[in-house]
Scaffold this motif. Sequence first.
Motif, short mmCIF file in Angstrom:
data_model
loop_
_atom_site.label_atom_id
_atom_site.label_comp_id
_atom_site.label_asym_id
_atom_site.label_seq_id
_atom_site.Cartn_x
_atom_site.Cartn_y
_atom_site.Cartn_z
N HIS A 36 -0.51 33.34 -6.21
CA HIS A 36 -1.77 32.75 -6.67
C HIS A 36 -2.05 31.44 -5.91
CE1 HIS A 36 -4.69 31.54 -9.86
NE2 HIS A 36 -4.19 30.32 -9.67
N ILE A 37 -1.02 30.59 -5.82
CA ILE A 37 -1.23 29.26 -5.23
C ILE A 37 -1.32 29.31 -3.69
CG2 ILE A 37 -0.10 27.01 -4.90
CD1 ILE A 37 0.89 27.25 -7.80
N LEU A 38 -0.42 30.09 -3.09
CA LEU A 38 -0.40 30.08 -1.62
C LEU A 38 -1.48 30.95 -1.00
CD1 LEU A 38 3.44 30.23 -0.81
CD2 LEU A 38 1.95 28.23 -0.84
N GLN A 39 -1.87 32.03 -1.73
CA GLN A 39 -2.80 32.96 -1.11
C GLN A 39 -4.13 33.07 -1.85
OE1 GLN A 39 0.56 35.95 -0.72
NE2 GLN A 39 -0.64 36.46 1.08
N LYS A 40 -4.06 33.59 -3.11
CA LYS A 40 -5.31 33.96 -3.78
C LYS A 40 -6.20 32.75 -4.05
CE LYS A 40 -3.61 38.19 -5.85
NZ LYS A 40 -3.03 38.77 -7.06
N GLN A 41 -5.63 31.64 -4.53
CA GLN A 41 -6.44 30.47 -4.91
C GLN A 41 -6.06 29.26 -4.07
OE1 GLN A 41 -8.97 30.56 -6.92
NE2 GLN A 41 -8.66 32.69 -7.51
N HIS A 42 -5.71 29.51 -2.79
CA HIS A 42 -5.18 28.41 -1.98
C HIS A 42 -6.15 27.24 -1.84
CE1 HIS A 42 -7.57 29.22 1.64
NE2 HIS A 42 -7.54 30.47 1.24
N ARG A 43 -7.45 27.50 -1.98
CA ARG A 43 -8.43 26.42 -1.83
C ARG A 43 -8.36 25.38 -2.95
NH1 ARG A 43 -11.98 27.10 2.27
NH2 ARG A 43 -11.87 29.15 3.21
N LYS A 44 -7.73 25.77 -4.06
CA LYS A 44 -7.62 24.82 -5.19
C LYS A 44 -6.39 23.91 -5.06
CE LYS A 44 -9.90 27.75 -8.59
NZ LYS A 44 -9.67 28.60 -9.76
N TYR A 45 -5.63 24.09 -3.97
CA TYR A 45 -4.38 23.33 -3.83
C TYR A 45 -4.27 22.70 -2.44
CZ TYR A 45 -3.22 25.73 -8.09
OH TYR A 45 -3.25 26.17 -9.38
N THR A 311 -6.04 27.79 -13.87
CA THR A 311 -5.13 28.45 -14.82
C THR A 311 -4.56 29.69 -14.14
OG1 THR A 311 -7.01 29.70 -15.69
CG2 THR A 311 -6.28 27.84 -17.01
N PHE A 312 -3.35 30.03 -14.56
CA PHE A 312 -2.76 31.29 -14.11
C PHE A 312 -2.12 31.93 -15.34
CE2 PHE A 312 1.04 33.69 -12.86
CZ PHE A 312 0.43 34.67 -12.07
N GLU A 313 -2.59 33.13 -15.70
CA GLU A 313 -2.18 33.76 -16.96
C GLU A 313 -2.29 32.72 -18.08
OE1 GLU A 313 1.48 35.72 -15.79
OE2 GLU A 313 0.36 37.24 -14.70
N ASP A 314 -1.19 32.43 -18.80
CA ASP A 314 -1.34 31.46 -19.90
C ASP A 314 -0.93 30.03 -19.50
OD1 ASP A 314 1.24 32.11 -19.56
OD2 ASP A 314 1.75 32.23 -21.69
N ILE A 315 -0.81 29.80 -18.19
CA ILE A 315 -0.37 28.47 -17.74
C ILE A 315 -1.57 27.66 -17.29
CG2 ILE A 315 1.06 27.23 -16.03
CD1 ILE A 315 2.62 29.90 -15.78
N SER A 316 -1.70 26.45 -17.82
CA SER A 316 -2.81 25.64 -17.33
C SER A 316 -2.28 24.66 -16.28
CB SER A 316 -3.51 24.91 -18.48
OG SER A 316 -2.74 23.81 -18.85
N LEU A 317 -3.08 24.49 -15.23
CA LEU A 317 -2.70 23.60 -14.14
C LEU A 317 -3.82 22.58 -13.93
CD1 LEU A 317 -1.77 26.81 -12.55
CD2 LEU A 317 -0.18 24.97 -12.06
N PRO A 318 -3.80 21.52 -14.76
CA PRO A 318 -4.87 20.53 -14.61
C PRO A 318 -4.82 19.87 -13.24
CG PRO A 318 -3.34 19.95 -16.40
CD PRO A 318 -2.81 21.18 -15.76
#
Length: 420
Positions: A36-45, A311-318
């Motif tokens: 999720h972080i490295l590929q799918k939603q990399h623009r958010k990180y 968010t990823f599944e039930d984890i929130s990443l503010p």
Amino acid sequence: MPFHHENFEAYGDCFKVQLSSKEIVLFTRSPGLIKHILQKQHRKYEKSPLQTVDLAKYIGHGILTSSGEHWRTHRRMVQPAFHKKKLQNLMGVMREAILLELERIEPGKEQDVFPLMGDLAFQVVAKSLFSSSDIRERMSRLQHITEANQRMLIKEMRQPYLKWWYRLSGKIDKHLKMSAEGKRLLLDIVDERRRSGLEKDDLLDMLLRARYEDGSPMPDGQLLDEVMILFIAGHETTANALSFTLFLLAKNPAIQNHVYEEVSKVNLEDSSADLMQGVMQLQFVKQCLEEALRLYPPAYVIDRVAIEDDTFEDISLPKGTMVLMSIYELHRYSHFWNMPLEFDPSRFKEADKKDSGDYYYPFGAGPRMCVGNNFAMYEMIIAIAEIVKKYSISSTLQNIEINPLISLKPKSVPLLFTER
Ligand code: HEM
């Protein structure tokens, strides 16, 4: 490392540590979240300030240490130098540098190979950048500078409460001056190349020829930052991986014999086309390297900071959450790997690999994946092939002690080389 492992075992694949009211660090070994972080939603990180600020102050803002548009623009310019076709032209030079360093092996005597692999990897990057220039002395100085600065950075990271003292006592200044000296030394080499008017087809030529969209070349400051980054990103990781692989081969004689059988059938001539063909035939050597990178990934954690709420599944990443992705733990996770602590290169047989890509990240993933992954694999295949072809290797050391600093290093790797 034990802290990571114990907490994953206690709390599952993700756990959070609250450093202050604002600072949260999320540790993860979850393959879904890592993807999720490295590929799918990399623009958010983005990369964390450890790289974009602390490391960048010594080595500049090349593609390893920058983010956003600056990173995107320069990644587009640097990447073509690492295409397989371009690398083929460099393989002869690579092998020459490897053979020269391997002359320092002293058969019949136990020898720590870690410093030897460090010099080997440094010389391979140096020669691939500046193919035929006379640079040996200047490169030893540069190697001294980069290694001294890394030691300083590690002190700063381990003892952040002493940063004021490092600044006040002039230590940081001393190292910044050394970085400036390193850059001047590189600029001299670049100027010599320009004055010579020669075209070399090496990495430096590729960077000199790279153009922004408006057709202009990289300014010298940026060019030197990119060159410096290739030394930093390309030498230590490779040296670590080679040292771990040699140790694992020394402790697994049957696997080493299998490597020997393979390498003795392949002719690694130094004409570049043949060399590429030879390297492609060394599939078992490649599997051994892939398996060593699984057990001892030099980039054992990859960090990112959320630049918007996610968010990823039930984890929130503010926004502002720092995520530390434990590649080491994922690579040894019994959920995904059968007998994860065993050195078993057959896991990486082409036919059996299947979807191991989802839980195997030695070179990262997504748009920031290692730009030098093929370079590193070719270099390591040649080095292992040349060593095992000439020597059988063994070690009296039972277990290798690891040293997780900026990268995952071995403490020392005493090996005995016996001529075949
Ligand atoms: C076994 C050897 C190597 C390993 C395990 C390795 C691993 C990695 C990893 C995991 C990343 C991504 C880090 C992240 O996403 O935060 C990375 C990035 C990078 N690597 Fe490597 N690397 C190796 C060799 C090399 C070599 C030989 C070079 C160049 C000669 C190189 C140049 C780079 C650069 C420039 C980046 C930054 C790419 C970007 O952010 O766009 N690496 N490496």
